[in-house]
Design a protein around this motif. Structure first.
Motif, PDB file in Angstrom:
ATOM      1  N   PRO A 178     -42.519 -23.248 -15.473  1.00 46.41           N
ATOM      2  CA  PRO A 178     -42.093 -24.649 -15.635  1.00 46.41           C
ATOM      3  C   PRO A 178     -41.501 -25.257 -14.368  1.00 46.41           C
ATOM      4  O   PRO A 178     -41.720 -26.434 -14.075  1.00 46.41           O
ATOM      5  CB  PRO A 178     -41.045 -24.565 -16.751  1.00 46.41           C
ATOM      6  N   GLU A 179     -40.750 -24.466 -13.612  1.00 47.76           N
ATOM      7  CA  GLU A 179     -40.127 -24.984 -12.389  1.00 47.76           C
ATOM      8  C   GLU A 179     -41.183 -25.393 -11.367  1.00 47.76           C
ATOM      9  O   GLU A 179     -41.081 -26.453 -10.736  1.00 47.76           O
ATOM     10  CB  GLU A 179     -39.205 -23.920 -11.786  1.00 47.76           C
ATOM     11  N   THR A 180     -42.222 -24.561 -11.219  1.00 46.21           N
ATOM     12  CA  THR A 180     -43.288 -24.876 -10.264  1.00 46.21           C
ATOM     13  C   THR A 180     -44.091 -26.080 -10.734  1.00 46.21           C
ATOM     14  O   THR A 180     -44.489 -26.927  -9.930  1.00 46.21           O
ATOM     15  CB  THR A 180     -44.217 -23.660 -10.077  1.00 46.21           C
ATOM     16  N   GLN A 181     -44.335 -26.175 -12.036  1.00 45.34           N
ATOM     17  CA  GLN A 181     -45.049 -27.337 -12.575  1.00 45.34           C
ATOM     18  C   GLN A 181     -44.272 -28.620 -12.306  1.00 45.34           C
ATOM     19  O   GLN A 181     -44.853 -29.651 -11.956  1.00 45.34           O
ATOM     20  CB  GLN A 181     -45.267 -27.168 -14.083  1.00 45.34           C
ATOM     21  N   GLU A 182     -42.951 -28.546 -12.440  1.00 43.32           N
ATOM     22  CA  GLU A 182     -42.124 -29.720 -12.176  1.00 43.32           C
ATOM     23  C   GLU A 182     -42.191 -30.106 -10.698  1.00 43.32           C
ATOM     24  O   GLU A 182     -42.276 -31.294 -10.356  1.00 43.32           O
ATOM     25  CB  GLU A 182     -40.676 -29.437 -12.578  1.00 43.32           C
ATOM     26  N   MET A 183     -42.174 -29.101  -9.820  1.00 40.41           N
ATOM     27  CA  MET A 183     -42.294 -29.366  -8.384  1.00 40.41           C
ATOM     28  C   MET A 183     -43.632 -30.030  -8.070  1.00 40.41           C
ATOM     29  O   MET A 183     -43.717 -30.957  -7.260  1.00 40.41           O
ATOM     30  CB  MET A 183     -42.185 -28.059  -7.594  1.00 40.41           C
ATOM     31  N   GLU A 184     -44.679 -29.548  -8.720  1.00 42.66           N
ATOM     32  CA  GLU A 184     -46.020 -30.092  -8.514  1.00 42.66           C
ATOM     33  C   GLU A 184     -46.058 -31.568  -8.904  1.00 42.66           C
ATOM     34  O   GLU A 184     -46.623 -32.403  -8.193  1.00 42.66           O
ATOM     35  CB  GLU A 184     -47.014 -29.284  -9.349  1.00 42.66           C
ATOM     36  N   GLU A 185     -45.446 -31.880 -10.038  1.00 43.31           N
ATOM     37  CA  GLU A 185     -45.414 -33.267 -10.512  1.00 43.31           C
ATOM     38  C   GLU A 185     -44.605 -34.159  -9.573  1.00 43.31           C
ATOM     39  O   GLU A 185     -44.994 -35.299  -9.288  1.00 43.31           O
ATOM     40  CB  GLU A 185     -44.834 -33.312 -11.928  1.00 43.31           C
ATOM     41  N   LYS A 186     -43.481 -33.643  -9.077  1.00 41.52           N
ATOM     42  CA  LYS A 186     -42.644 -34.431  -8.167  1.00 41.52           C
ATOM     43  C   LYS A 186     -43.357 -34.687  -6.837  1.00 41.52           C
ATOM     44  O   LYS A 186     -43.268 -35.781  -6.274  1.00 41.52           O
ATOM     45  CB  LYS A 186     -41.315 -33.709  -7.927  1.00 41.52           C
ATOM     46  N   LYS A 225     -52.996 -24.721 -16.408  1.00 45.79           N
ATOM     47  CA  LYS A 225     -51.770 -25.048 -17.131  1.00 45.79           C
ATOM     48  C   LYS A 225     -51.831 -24.574 -18.575  1.00 45.79           C
ATOM     49  O   LYS A 225     -50.830 -24.173 -19.153  1.00 45.79           O
ATOM     50  CB  LYS A 225     -51.516 -26.553 -17.069  1.00 45.79           C
TER      51      LYS A 225
END
Length: 242
Positions: free
Chosen positions: A126-134, A119
């Protein structure tokens, strides 16, 4: 007093935290160096230094080590997360409640280290990081996404067959039509597969083993000795290969 502290350190039943605190007393009250303490107790300077570093852990973790609920070997990956208290606390709870061995704990530590560097290098958009967090929030366990030129993979942590069944139920509750739906869509969109594409293997270990605190430290005697007398700071993130 100095002699009394040294004699106390040499007790065989002294737990790692009390030993570290005794070393710290010799440093604070008598201005001894780590090397001087090592000579007095028959240990290396590195052994003393690595022991004292335990005291940087939160009191809750120190208490668990003192009471024999987790082993000193678990301290290495926990110390590595000193600058990430939430991750440190999560890993500590996993050790406690999921009875992780030292090697399992180190493996998770490496995953976290990889995630931290990944990271920091902004290899994920950012979109993939958000998916990972969700996904992590939804499944209640660590999830990481590794993107490649053609597709990628999602890594989901689990520690028992019960965990795996729970993850499956959560996924099924989202009404996935079939187990090959994503693959079928990918084949339709890409009739010719990329050359030399690796096929990932998914292995689920469903064996449940009742483990004691003693055998949770699955390092060999030689490995334990090497960790105790390591020249480097064994709790540093740089010592976890990625």
């Amino acid at each position: 007093l100095e002699l009394a502290i040294i004699e106390n350190i040499q007790r065989e039943d002294l737990n790692p935290v009390d030993r570290a605190r005794a070393f710290q007393r010799l440093i604070d009250e008598f201005n001894f160096t780590h090397a001087e303490i090592g000579k007095k107790v028959g240990k290396s300077r590195e052994y003393v230094s690595n022991s004292v570093r335990l005291l940087a852990l939160p009191e809750e973790i120190l208490s668990a080590i003192s009471q024999g609920k987790i082993s000193e070997g678990h301290a290495r990956p926990l110390m590595m997360l000193g600058d990430r208290p939430e991750e440190q606390n999560t890993l500590f709870k996993e050790i406690m409640y999921k009875k992780l061995t030292v090697r399992e704990t180190e493996a998770i530590g490496r995953r976290i280290a990889y995630d931290k560097i990944r990271k920091k290098g902004a290899t994920l958009d950012p979109e993939t990081q958000e998916m990972e967090e969700k996904l992590t929030e939804t499944l209640g366990t660590r999830v990481s996404i590794e993107k490649r030129e053609n597709g990628g993979k999602i890594l989901i942590d689990f520690f028992s067959q019960e965990d795996l069944n729970g993850i499956l139920e959560l996924i099924k509750s989202n009404k996935v039509k079939s187990g090959t739906e994503m693959l079928d869509k990918h084949i339709d969109a890409n009739p010719v597969p990329p050359k030399n594409e690796n096929i990932p293997e998914y292995i689920a270990d469903s064996s449940a083993v009742e483990m004691t605190v003693e055998n949770l430290d699955d390092r060999t005697p030689v490995e334990k000795k090497q960790d105790e007398n390591s020249e480097e700071e064994i709790y540093s993130i740089k010592n976890f290969s990625i």
